[in-house]
Design a protein around this motif. Structure first.
Motif, mmCIF file in Angstrom:
data_model
loop_
_atom_site.group_PDB
_atom_site.id
_atom_site.type_symbol
_atom_site.label_atom_id
_atom_site.label_comp_id
_atom_site.label_asym_id
_atom_site.label_seq_id
_atom_site.Cartn_x
_atom_site.Cartn_y
_atom_site.Cartn_z
ATOM 1 N N MET A 1 37.419 56.310 38.291
ATOM 2 C CA MET A 1 37.471 55.621 36.997
ATOM 3 C C MET A 1 36.217 54.775 36.812
ATOM 4 S SD MET A 1 40.196 52.728 35.640
ATOM 5 C CE MET A 1 41.541 53.848 35.309
ATOM 6 N N SER A 2 35.595 54.872 35.643
ATOM 7 C CA SER A 2 34.477 53.993 35.315
ATOM 8 C C SER A 2 35.039 52.732 34.658
ATOM 9 C CB SER A 2 33.501 54.697 34.371
ATOM 10 O OG SER A 2 34.140 55.054 33.166
ATOM 11 N N TYR A 3 34.444 51.591 34.984
ATOM 12 C CA TYR A 3 34.976 50.313 34.524
ATOM 13 C C TYR A 3 34.174 49.745 33.361
ATOM 14 C CZ TYR A 3 37.419 50.457 39.026
ATOM 15 O OH TYR A 3 38.195 50.827 40.094
ATOM 16 N N GLU A 4 34.909 49.262 32.362
ATOM 17 C CA GLU A 4 34.297 48.616 31.213
ATOM 18 C C GLU A 4 34.653 47.132 31.129
ATOM 19 O OE1 GLU A 4 35.391 50.752 27.716
ATOM 20 O OE2 GLU A 4 34.350 52.597 28.304
ATOM 21 N N LYS A 5 35.789 46.749 31.764
ATOM 22 C CA LYS A 5 36.266 45.371 31.625
ATOM 23 C C LYS A 5 36.345 44.614 32.944
ATOM 24 C CE LYS A 5 38.574 45.779 27.205
ATOM 25 N NZ LYS A 5 39.737 45.375 26.402
ATOM 26 N N TYR A 8 33.279 45.711 39.850
ATOM 27 C CA TYR A 8 33.816 45.927 41.193
ATOM 28 C C TYR A 8 32.675 46.218 42.163
ATOM 29 C CZ TYR A 8 36.152 48.114 45.166
ATOM 30 O OH TYR A 8 36.571 48.426 46.432
ATOM 31 N N SER A 31 43.780 48.121 28.997
ATOM 32 C CA SER A 31 42.583 48.598 29.694
ATOM 33 C C SER A 31 42.228 47.724 30.892
ATOM 34 C CB SER A 31 41.395 48.649 28.731
ATOM 35 O OG SER A 31 41.636 49.552 27.683
ATOM 36 N N THR A 34 44.794 48.131 33.746
ATOM 37 C CA THR A 34 44.645 49.447 34.368
ATOM 38 C C THR A 34 43.437 49.470 35.303
ATOM 39 O OG1 THR A 34 45.664 50.551 32.469
ATOM 40 C CG2 THR A 34 44.324 51.910 33.923
ATOM 41 N N GLU A 35 42.347 48.854 34.887
ATOM 42 C CA GLU A 35 41.155 48.827 35.723
ATOM 43 C C GLU A 35 41.371 47.977 36.974
ATOM 44 O OE1 GLU A 35 37.576 47.894 33.580
ATOM 45 O OE2 GLU A 35 37.972 49.412 32.035
ATOM 46 N N ASP A 38 43.447 49.990 39.408
ATOM 47 C CA ASP A 38 42.623 51.031 40.031
ATOM 48 C C ASP A 38 41.725 50.437 41.116
ATOM 49 O OD1 ASP A 38 41.590 53.989 39.669
ATOM 50 O OD2 ASP A 38 39.787 52.730 39.823
#
Length: 261
Positions: A1-5, A8, A31, A34-35, A38
C-alpha cells in the motif's frame, strides 16, 4: 500500500508511524485509519522492527474523527458502522502487537486521538499536549476502545468525569492520572521519544512480546467482545438528531442545541 496520510519508516529497529494529515489536525477518516492498520501489520511482520513510535505531524497528535467527512456521509444516508469498526481494529492492532508501541503526543489528542494514545503501551507527552474525550460534544460515545481503555487507565470515577464532560486535561494532569509516562518540552519530545525507543529496540524482544501478551490476558482479554458492543452503541448514537446537531454546531463553531436541553 502506498501512503498518502501517514509517513512510515524504520531505522535501527525503530519503526515510526507519523499521522500526516496536517490540514485537519490528523483527524481520523477511513483512509488514515486504513493506512495506520497497514503500517502496524508491516511492523508485526518485519523482524527488523523491535519498537514502534506513533506520532503526529503539524500542530497536533490528532484532532479525533474527521467531523466534516462524517457530516457529509450522514447526509448521504451512510452510517458510522464501517468507520467505527475500523477504529476498533486499529485499537486491537496496537494492543495485540507483539512489540512495544510508544505514543509521542504534542498538541491536541482529542476523541479517537486520545484513545489511540491510551491504546499504546507508553505515552510521552509534550507540555503543550491536551487530552480530550470530545465525543460527548457531538452526541457520540468514546470509540477506538475509549471507555474500556479509560476505565482501566484512570478508574471508573475519573473515566466518567472525562467521558461525560468532554473536559480538557493538560499533559501534567494526564501524567498525574497515569495516562502519560513522561512529560517534556515540545523541543525535547522527538529526542526523548527516540532515546526511549532506541533503548527498548536493544532490549529483550521475546520478553517484551510475552509481557504484552500476559498484560493483555490479565487486563484486556474481553476487549474484542467489548468493541462489538461499542460499535453497536456508536451506530445507535450516529442515528440520533443530537449527533447531527452536534456535528453541525461543530462545523458552524457554535454550541449545540441538543434535544431536551
Amino acid at each position: 500500500m502506498s501512503y498518502e496520510k501517514i509517513i512510515y519508516g524504520c531505522n535501527n529497529g525503530v519503526a515510526k508511524i507519523t499521522l500526516n494529515s496536517k490540514a485537519n489536525l490528523n483527524a481520523f477518516d477511513h483512509s488514515l485509519i486504513t493506512e495506520v492498520i497497514d503500517a502496524l501489520d508491516k511492523c508485526e511482520s518485519n523482524p527488523e522492527v523491535k519498537v514502534v513510535i506513533l506520532n503526529g505531524a503539524g500542530k497536533a497528535f490528532s484532532g479525533g474523527g474527521d467531523i466534516a467527512a462524517m457530516y457529509k456521509a450522514i447526509n448521504e444516508g451512510q452510517d458510522l458502522e464501517e468507520l467505527v469498526e475500523l477504529a476498533a481494529q486499529m485499537a486491537i492492532k496496537i494492543k495485540k502487537l507483539p512489540k512495544p508501541v510508544i505514543a509521542s503526543v504534542h498538541g491536541p489528542a482529542a476523541g479517537a486521538g486520545f484513545n489511540v494514545a491510551l491504546a499504546c503501551d507508553l505515552c510521552i507527552a509534550a507540555e503543550d499536549a491536551l487530552f480530550i474525550q470530545a465525543f460527548v460534544n457531538i452526541g457520540l460515545i468514546p470509540d477506538a476502545g475509549g471507555v474500556y481503555l479509560l476505565t482501566r487507565s484512570v478508574g471508573v470515577s475519573k473515566a466518567c468525569e472525562l467521558a461525560l464532560s468532554g473536559k480538557r486535561i493538560s499533559a501534567k494532569e494526564a501524567f498525574d492520572m497515569g495516562i502519560v509516562a513522561e512529560i517534556c518540552s515540545i523541543d525535547e519530545l522527538e529526542e526523548k521519544t527516540n532515546k526511549l525507543a532506541l533503548k527498548m529496540a536493544k532490549g529483550p524482544a521475546v520478553s517484551y512480546k510475552n509481557t504484552k501478551e500476559l498484560i493483555y490476558k490479565a487486563q484486556f482479554s474481553d476487549f474484542e467482545e467489548y468493541l462489538k458492543e461499542e460499535v453497536k452503541a456508536q451506530v445507535q448514537c450516529g442515528k440520533t438528531e443530537d449527533f447531527k446537531e452536534g456535528m453541525k454546531a461543530f462545523l458552524e463553531k457554535r454550541k449545540p442545541n441538543y434535544i431536551g436541553r
